[in-house]
Design a protein around this motif. Sequence first.
Motif, short mmCIF file in Angstrom:
data_model
loop_
_atom_site.label_atom_id
_atom_site.label_comp_id
_atom_site.label_asym_id
_atom_site.label_seq_id
_atom_site.Cartn_x
_atom_site.Cartn_y
_atom_site.Cartn_z
N TYR A 173 0.85 -1.19 0.00
CA TYR A 173 0.00 0.00 0.00
C TYR A 173 0.89 1.24 0.00
O TYR A 173 2.06 1.19 0.37
CB TYR A 173 -0.94 0.02 1.22
N TRP A 217 -13.27 7.72 -1.17
CA TRP A 217 -12.99 6.40 -0.65
C TRP A 217 -13.42 5.34 -1.66
O TRP A 217 -14.28 5.56 -2.50
CB TRP A 217 -13.67 6.18 0.70
N HIS A 239 -8.97 2.58 -0.92
CA HIS A 239 -8.49 3.95 -1.15
C HIS A 239 -9.27 4.91 -0.26
O HIS A 239 -10.50 4.92 -0.25
CB HIS A 239 -8.68 4.36 -2.62
N ASP A 297 -3.56 10.44 1.59
CA ASP A 297 -4.02 9.52 0.56
C ASP A 297 -3.41 8.15 0.83
O ASP A 297 -2.18 8.03 0.91
CB ASP A 297 -3.61 10.02 -0.83
N GLU A 315 -3.68 4.03 -0.42
CA GLU A 315 -4.22 3.24 -1.52
C GLU A 315 -3.56 1.87 -1.57
O GLU A 315 -2.36 1.72 -1.35
CB GLU A 315 -4.00 3.96 -2.85
#
Length: 400
Positions: free
Chosen positions: A190, A211, A218, A259, A261
């Motif tokens: 990630y 999201w 995310h 952020d 992800e």
Amino acid sequence: MMNTLRFLLVTHLILAWGFVSSQIVYENQKAPQFSMDRWINEAFDPADVEGKPILLEFWATWCGGCVAAIPDLNEWQRTFGQEINFVSVNSFDEEDKILQFLNRVQMETHVFHDESQELKQMFDIGAIPVAILIDKDGYLRWRGFASNLDTSFFQIFLEEDSIITYDRSVNILDERFTTQVASEEDSLSYTVKMKRYFYNQTQKSIKSLEWEFDEGFHVGFSNFSVKSILNYLFELQEGKQREWRFEGELSIDYTLDLDVESASPDHKRYLVDRTIMHLSQSLNFDLRYSKETLERWYLEPMGEGLKQFESLEQGKEPETEFVKDEYVDLKNANLESIPVYVSLITSEKIKWEGDDRKEYDVKIPMIKDIEKLRIHLEETYGLTLVKKSREFDITEVVFR
């Protein structure tokens, strides 16, 4: 009043500046040696200022931008005057003009008359206003407009010996991580990106939140406070009866872009926990855990009033828009996610216990008073807020 202030620094200023939006951040560059002996208001005692940073603000009585900066300079003099020397340097007016001006306008900084224009030439001053920051060791650190500065700039400079660049932001973290999840054979990868924005007159005003938990993981925050981000992340943790609280305050006000992800949609709880861990490490706070019985607000439907707000396209990707400081526009939002935004707005901990999985289109006004917001939700959507007692797993955030 006459006095002399001499800085025992090197004699030449190397003009190797890199201009970035009218600002310069220097690296390893000494300031020139200069002296000051024509004080208009309060003079320095040289013994009192050795080993202290100095901010030189070049100004003139006829310069609108210079005059506009005076209130901020006065405030910084009051706040940081024991640690930083704030000097207003006038290289353009006659002394009687400066005195007339000071009879009308209060200047709390030390005003120096650069009658010979020696400092003007040394520092290559053209257009004004312009401010120059020199550290306690005589190194040039920053040059630009005082309007680009704020209290946080000086706090960071004094506490961390760092200069925040012109966009008032600093990257905290931008890294890809690979970790092994318990009981899983494959590793999980990630990315985490984090940027910090400081409060000032140019602070970003638009918030956004994104999201995705179906085809991957995310979450994306733009311009949210640390507490608001943690509120949201704690809500995403699995387990209905979870609670959190804050102890202490951040020493400096700022907002974050965050952020996170991953291509994997299967480890939402784990990734949320890891995100909170990265925030803790980057922002220097501790986490403590316990159990308590608490009374909290729960969102509940009232009759059939909410039915008319069902989304026409059930199953479509949810959308969220923060409309100025007026309301949050939610489209295709389920009732489990709505309390997250009510929590963000009211700073209360709102829960959901129902099994309604339909999606709705609602607008939640930015009403911080929870009683007023409850009345609005009842009258508009047939939703209410009810207090209930439950045993909670407690996570306490302790800011250092």
